[in-house]
Design a protein around this motif. Structure first.
Motif, PDB file in Angstrom:
ATOM      1  N   UNK A 132       0.810  -1.212   0.000  1.00  0.00           N
ATOM      2  CA  UNK A 132       0.000   0.000   0.000  1.00  0.00           C
ATOM      3  C   UNK A 132       0.849   1.271   0.000  1.00  0.00           C
ATOM      4  N   UNK A 133       2.136   1.152   0.219  1.00  0.00           N
ATOM      5  CA  UNK A 133       3.020   2.323   0.265  1.00  0.00           C
ATOM      6  C   UNK A 133       3.501   2.612  -1.146  1.00  0.00           C
ATOM      7  N   UNK A 134       3.308   3.822  -1.585  1.00  0.00           N
ATOM      8  CA  UNK A 134       3.733   4.237  -2.917  1.00  0.00           C
ATOM      9  C   UNK A 134       4.622   5.464  -2.791  1.00  0.00           C
ATOM     10  N   UNK A 135       5.702   5.460  -3.483  1.00  0.00           N
ATOM     11  CA  UNK A 135       6.633   6.578  -3.475  1.00  0.00           C
ATOM     12  C   UNK A 135       6.232   7.502  -4.612  1.00  0.00           C
ATOM     13  N   UNK A 136       6.004   8.759  -4.305  1.00  0.00           N
ATOM     14  CA  UNK A 136       5.590   9.740  -5.299  1.00  0.00           C
ATOM     15  C   UNK A 136       6.819  10.555  -5.671  1.00  0.00           C
ATOM     16  N   UNK A 137       7.094  10.686  -6.946  1.00  0.00           N
ATOM     17  CA  UNK A 137       8.264  11.485  -7.336  1.00  0.00           C
ATOM     18  C   UNK A 137       8.043  12.943  -6.939  1.00  0.00           C
ATOM     19  N   UNK A 138       9.143  13.563  -6.585  1.00  0.00           N
ATOM     20  CA  UNK A 138       9.072  14.940  -6.093  1.00  0.00           C
ATOM     21  C   UNK A 138       8.935  15.893  -7.273  1.00  0.00           C
ATOM     22  N   UNK A 139       7.963  16.780  -7.214  1.00  0.00           N
ATOM     23  CA  UNK A 139       7.767  17.757  -8.282  1.00  0.00           C
ATOM     24  C   UNK A 139       8.749  18.891  -8.081  1.00  0.00           C
TER      25      UNK A 139
END
Length: 116
Positions: free
Chosen positions: A100-107
């Motif tokens: 359930x953990x997703x890494x979101x790329x940093x904008x």
């Protein structure tokens, strides 16, 4: 009868000392009555204050007991294992599953200072 005024009258000599004694007696009785009423008022107020003090002491004791119980509860809740168990049991919370953990790329422009 000519000359200085006399303290005697047709009826007889005036007795002013009897009237003065009665007046003084009345004043003394009035003073004693007022003192007794004052004493009763002070005693009554003393009893009222004593009752209020008893009520306030009882309320204070209850609040101290409640505070002691709450401090014990706070001490228990500082234990991470107990806190996790309460979160699962009472609130239905659980740590997220690894999937359930997703890494979101940093904008760009939204990261910490000094980041690209």
């Amino acid at each position: 009868m000519t000359g200085a005024a006399s303290s005697t009258s047709i009826v007889g000599p005036r007795r002013e000392s009897g009237r003065t004694g009665t007046g003084v007696l009345c004043l003394v009785l009035l003073g004693l009555t007022l003192a007794a009423l004052g004493h009763v008022a002070v005693h009554t107020r003393h009893q009222q204050v004593a009752l209020e003090l008893g009520r306030e002491q009882r309320a204070n004791f209850e609040l101290v007991e409640e505070r002691r119980k709450l401090e014990t509860e706070v001490g228990k809740l500082k234990d991470p294992a107990l806190l996790e168990q309460l979160a699962r049991d009472r609130l239905g919370m659980a740590p997220p599953a690894p999937l359930d953990i997703r890494v979101v790329p940093q904008a760009a422009g939204f990261g910490p200072p000094g980041a690209p």
